[in-house]
Design a protein around this motif. Structure first.
Motif, PDB file in Angstrom:
ATOM      1  N   GLN A   1      52.547  65.931  38.252  1.00 25.32           N
ATOM      2  CA  GLN A   1      51.951  67.444  38.241  1.00 25.32           C
ATOM      3  C   GLN A   1      51.074  67.042  39.728  1.00 25.32           C
ATOM      4  O   GLN A   1      49.970  66.088  39.686  1.00 25.32           O
ATOM      5  N   VAL A   2      51.139  67.755  40.650  1.00 25.20           N
ATOM      6  CA  VAL A   2      50.305  67.646  41.750  1.00 25.20           C
ATOM      7  C   VAL A   2      49.555  69.101  42.217  1.00 25.20           C
ATOM      8  O   VAL A   2      49.809  70.027  41.855  1.00 25.20           O
ATOM      9  N   GLN A   3      48.650  68.689  43.058  1.00 23.76           N
ATOM     10  CA  GLN A   3      47.707  69.736  43.680  1.00 23.76           C
ATOM     11  C   GLN A   3      48.111  69.627  45.302  1.00 23.76           C
ATOM     12  O   GLN A   3      47.895  68.467  45.855  1.00 23.76           O
ATOM     13  N   ILE A   4      48.378  70.619  46.142  1.00 22.48           N
ATOM     14  CA  ILE A   4      48.392  70.322  47.421  1.00 22.48           C
ATOM     15  C   ILE A   4      47.557  71.382  47.814  1.00 22.48           C
ATOM     16  O   ILE A   4      47.467  72.548  47.972  1.00 22.48           O
ATOM     17  N   SER A   5      46.649  70.759  49.115  1.00 24.23           N
ATOM     18  CA  SER A   5      45.702  71.518  49.775  1.00 24.23           C
ATOM     19  C   SER A   5      46.092  71.482  51.156  1.00 24.23           C
ATOM     20  O   SER A   5      46.379  70.546  51.640  1.00 24.23           O
ATOM     21  N   LEU A   6      45.965  72.776  51.749  1.00 26.31           N
ATOM     22  CA  LEU A   6      46.306  72.729  53.137  1.00 26.31           C
ATOM     23  C   LEU A   6      44.992  73.269  53.812  1.00 26.31           C
ATOM     24  O   LEU A   6      44.897  74.414  54.149  1.00 26.31           O
ATOM     25  N   GLY A   7      44.220  72.353  54.287  1.00 30.83           N
ATOM     26  CA  GLY A   7      42.926  72.782  54.852  1.00 30.83           C
ATOM     27  C   GLY A   7      42.019  73.800  54.213  1.00 30.83           C
ATOM     28  O   GLY A   7      41.763  73.564  53.056  1.00 30.83           O
ATOM     29  N   ASP A   8      41.798  74.994  54.738  1.00 33.47           N
ATOM     30  CA  ASP A   8      41.021  75.940  53.919  1.00 33.47           C
ATOM     31  C   ASP A   8      42.078  77.016  53.367  1.00 33.47           C
ATOM     32  O   ASP A   8      41.550  77.727  52.547  1.00 33.47           O
ATOM     33  N   GLY A   9      43.339  76.569  53.331  1.00 35.29           N
ATOM     34  CA  GLY A   9      44.154  77.562  52.743  1.00 35.29           C
ATOM     35  C   GLY A   9      44.112  77.426  51.028  1.00 35.29           C
ATOM     36  O   GLY A   9      43.309  76.618  50.459  1.00 35.29           O
ATOM     37  N   PRO A  10      45.081  78.106  50.435  1.00 38.25           N
ATOM     38  CA  PRO A  10      45.047  78.057  48.953  1.00 38.25           C
ATOM     39  C   PRO A  10      45.469  76.467  48.620  1.00 38.25           C
ATOM     40  O   PRO A  10      46.068  75.722  49.290  1.00 38.25           O
ATOM     41  N   VAL A  11      45.390  76.157  47.205  1.00 40.65           N
ATOM     42  CA  VAL A  11      45.453  74.866  46.737  1.00 40.65           C
ATOM     43  C   VAL A  11      46.843  75.448  45.711  1.00 40.65           C
ATOM     44  O   VAL A  11      46.943  76.309  45.013  1.00 40.65           O
ATOM     45  N   GLU A  12      47.869  74.714  46.241  1.00 42.35           N
ATOM     46  CA  GLU A  12      49.259  74.876  45.323  1.00 42.35           C
ATOM     47  C   GLU A  12      49.136  73.927  44.220  1.00 42.35           C
ATOM     48  O   GLU A  12      48.852  72.634  44.369  1.00 42.35           O
ATOM     49  N   ILE A  13      49.430  74.307  42.975  1.00 34.86           N
ATOM     50  CA  ILE A  13      49.534  73.580  41.861  1.00 34.86           C
ATOM     51  C   ILE A  13      51.081  73.541  41.291  1.00 34.86           C
ATOM     52  O   ILE A  13      51.564  74.718  41.059  1.00 34.86           O
ATOM     53  N   GLY A  14      51.582  72.289  40.927  1.00 31.87           N
ATOM     54  CA  GLY A  14      53.036  72.413  40.248  1.00 31.87           C
ATOM     55  C   GLY A  14      53.474  71.099  39.971  1.00 31.87           C
ATOM     56  O   GLY A  14      52.938  69.950  40.510  1.00 31.87           O
ATOM     57  N   ARG A  15      54.637  71.018  39.387  1.00 34.22           N
ATOM     58  CA  ARG A  15      55.165  69.683  39.162  1.00 34.22           C
ATOM     59  C   ARG A  15      56.029  69.309  40.328  1.00 34.22           C
ATOM     60  O   ARG A  15      56.821  70.174  40.723  1.00 34.22           O
ATOM     61  N   ALA A  16      55.904  68.209  41.100  1.00 34.74           N
ATOM     62  CA  ALA A  16      56.849  67.960  42.133  1.00 34.74           C
ATOM     63  C   ALA A  16      58.362  67.526  41.845  1.00 34.74           C
ATOM     64  O   ALA A  16      58.135  66.521  40.844  1.00 34.74           O
ATOM     65  N   VAL A  17      59.211  68.251  42.153  1.00 36.73           N
ATOM     66  CA  VAL A  17      60.632  67.844  41.380  1.00 36.73           C
ATOM     67  C   VAL A  17      61.567  67.167  42.496  1.00 36.73           C
ATOM     68  O   VAL A  17      62.489  66.879  42.010  1.00 36.73           O
ATOM     69  N   ALA A  18      61.369  67.464  43.516  1.00 30.79           N
ATOM     70  CA  ALA A  18      62.446  67.054  44.715  1.00 30.79           C
ATOM     71  C   ALA A  18      61.877  66.889  46.038  1.00 30.79           C
ATOM     72  O   ALA A  18      60.803  67.396  46.107  1.00 30.79           O
ATOM     73  N   VAL A  19      62.499  65.990  46.633  1.00 29.80           N
ATOM     74  CA  VAL A  19      62.225  66.161  48.433  1.00 29.80           C
ATOM     75  C   VAL A  19      63.276  66.788  48.952  1.00 29.80           C
ATOM     76  O   VAL A  19      64.577  66.128  48.796  1.00 29.80           O
ATOM     77  N   ASP A  20      63.202  67.823  49.663  1.00 30.47           N
ATOM     78  CA  ASP A  20      64.542  68.596  50.365  1.00 30.47           C
ATOM     79  C   ASP A  20      65.007  67.997  51.839  1.00 30.47           C
ATOM     80  O   ASP A  20      64.432  66.883  52.014  1.00 30.47           O
ATOM     81  N   GLU A  21      66.074  68.578  52.231  1.00 32.13           N
ATOM     82  CA  GLU A  21      66.723  67.896  53.257  1.00 32.13           C
ATOM     83  C   GLU A  21      65.915  67.802  54.602  1.00 32.13           C
ATOM     84  O   GLU A  21      66.097  67.257  55.484  1.00 32.13           O
ATOM     85  N   MET A  22      64.862  68.819  54.462  1.00 30.03           N
ATOM     86  CA  MET A  22      63.714  68.701  55.574  1.00 30.03           C
ATOM     87  C   MET A  22      62.571  67.818  55.453  1.00 30.03           C
ATOM     88  O   MET A  22      61.583  67.813  56.066  1.00 30.03           O
ATOM     89  N   GLY A  23      62.720  67.062  54.352  1.00 27.68           N
ATOM     90  CA  GLY A  23      61.572  66.148  53.976  1.00 27.68           C
ATOM     91  C   GLY A  23      60.325  66.832  53.249  1.00 27.68           C
ATOM     92  O   GLY A  23      59.414  66.003  53.205  1.00 27.68           O
ATOM     93  N   ARG A  24      60.669  67.906  52.777  1.00 27.45           N
ATOM     94  CA  ARG A  24      59.460  68.596  52.194  1.00 27.45           C
ATOM     95  C   ARG A  24      59.472  68.497  50.633  1.00 27.45           C
ATOM     96  O   ARG A  24      60.502  68.150  50.115  1.00 27.45           O
ATOM     97  N   ILE A  25      58.047  68.447  50.149  1.00 29.43           N
ATOM     98  CA  ILE A  25      58.199  68.315  48.790  1.00 29.43           C
ATOM     99  C   ILE A  25      58.483  69.598  47.989  1.00 29.43           C
ATOM    100  O   ILE A  25      57.829  70.668  48.447  1.00 29.43           O
ATOM    101  N   VAL A  26      59.226  69.552  46.952  1.00 27.25           N
ATOM    102  CA  VAL A  26      59.546  70.905  46.375  1.00 27.25           C
ATOM    103  C   VAL A  26      58.594  71.007  45.139  1.00 27.25           C
ATOM    104  O   VAL A  26      58.794  70.238  44.258  1.00 27.25           O
ATOM    105  N   LEU A  27      57.749  72.120  44.876  1.00 27.86           N
ATOM    106  CA  LEU A  27      56.965  72.105  43.421  1.00 27.86           C
ATOM    107  C   LEU A  27      57.756  73.135  42.429  1.00 27.86           C
ATOM    108  O   LEU A  27      58.113  74.327  43.084  1.00 27.86           O
ATOM    109  N   GLN A  28      57.764  72.920  41.476  1.00 29.45           N
ATOM    110  CA  GLN A  28      57.930  73.654  40.315  1.00 29.45           C
ATOM    111  C   GLN A  28      56.732  74.410  39.954  1.00 29.45           C
ATOM    112  O   GLN A  28      55.839  73.957  39.278  1.00 29.45           O
TER     113      GLN A  28
END
Ligand code: BTN
Length: 238
Positions: free
Chosen positions: A193-220
């Protein structure tokens, strides 16, 4: 190409960015202005850590660049596995974590900072900071550790030589497209279960389920959707 070894520089990444050529490597015993991700500072007493930067050409398709810090993480983990028996994991996108008898939890032992230098033939300056000999008091954060605190004695010279070797074999595996499985198998973020924050932007919360073909983390996410994130500051909640 050889490696340039200095006593002191501001930041090894900044130095290589100033004179950007592919396949150069620079290390320093001390950085007076070491930089971390997200505009943070990266500090270590002279001789206590490895501060190493390497420049490499990038594929022309920027969609693949997200994998660069991940492949560097794989190379660092492989290097540390060759030289120590410390338990190691990769935290997406660019931290190497270690678990040891002294602390029965994952703590950061190395960090990666990638700077892209644009142009017709884009380059990436890969900066790696590895905590080698720091004592508890010399580390900036309670969530950090060093190899010696994990009970491992390694020579900085040997570590640098090993990292350069592993970087070249790991980037070759990346170009062949055979790295994804290795990364996913060593990534301790997936399943958390992770929180991702992007500077002043919103905090995204979810379960990390995968890393996609672009190297991005995919949150459920709670709403049911799966959302990829390309960057950000990640906190493992549990
Ligand atoms: C992070 O975890 O935020 C990344 C830390 C990267 C530190 C390394 S040390 C060598 C290179 N030169 C720098 O100024 N930073 C990177």
């Amino acid at each position: 190409a050889g490696i340039d070894v200095r006593d002191e520089v501001g930041s090894t990444n900044e130095e290589l960015m100033r004179d950007a050529r592919p396949f150069t490597a620079l290390t320093a015993d001390f950085q007076s202005a070491g930089r971390g991700r997200l505009d943070r500072v990266w500090q270590a007493p002279p001789g206590s850590s490895v501060a190493l930067s390497v420049s490499m050409p990038l594929p022309s398709d920027p969609a693949r660049w997200g994998w660069v810090p991940l492949l560097v993480g794989v190379a660092l983990r492989r290097s540390l596995r060759r030289l120590t028996d410390v338990e190691l994991g990769l935290k997406w996108p660019n931290d190497v974590l270690a678990r040891a008898t002294l602390h029965d939890e994952w703590r950061k032992v190395a960090g990666i900072l990638c700077n892209v230098v644009g142009g017709t033939e884009p380059l990436v300056i890969i900066g790696m900071g590895i905590n080698v000999y720091q004592s508890r008091e010399e580390l900036p954060l309670p969530e950090a550790t060093s190899l010696s605190l994990c009970g491992a004695v390694v020579s900085r010279e040997e570590l640098i030589a090993t990292v350069l070797e592993e970087l070249s074999s790991t980037s070759a595996a990346w170009v062949d497209g055979s790295l994804d499985h290795t990364y996913r198998a060593s990534c301790v973020t997936i399943g958390q279960q992770v929180q991702i924050s992007l500077g002043d932007g919103p905090v995204e919360i979810g379960r990390a389920v995968a890393v996609d073909e672009m190297g991005r983390i995919v949150l459920q996410e709670a709403g049911g959707g799966q959302v990829p994130h390309a960057a950000g500051d990640v906190v493992h909640v549990r």
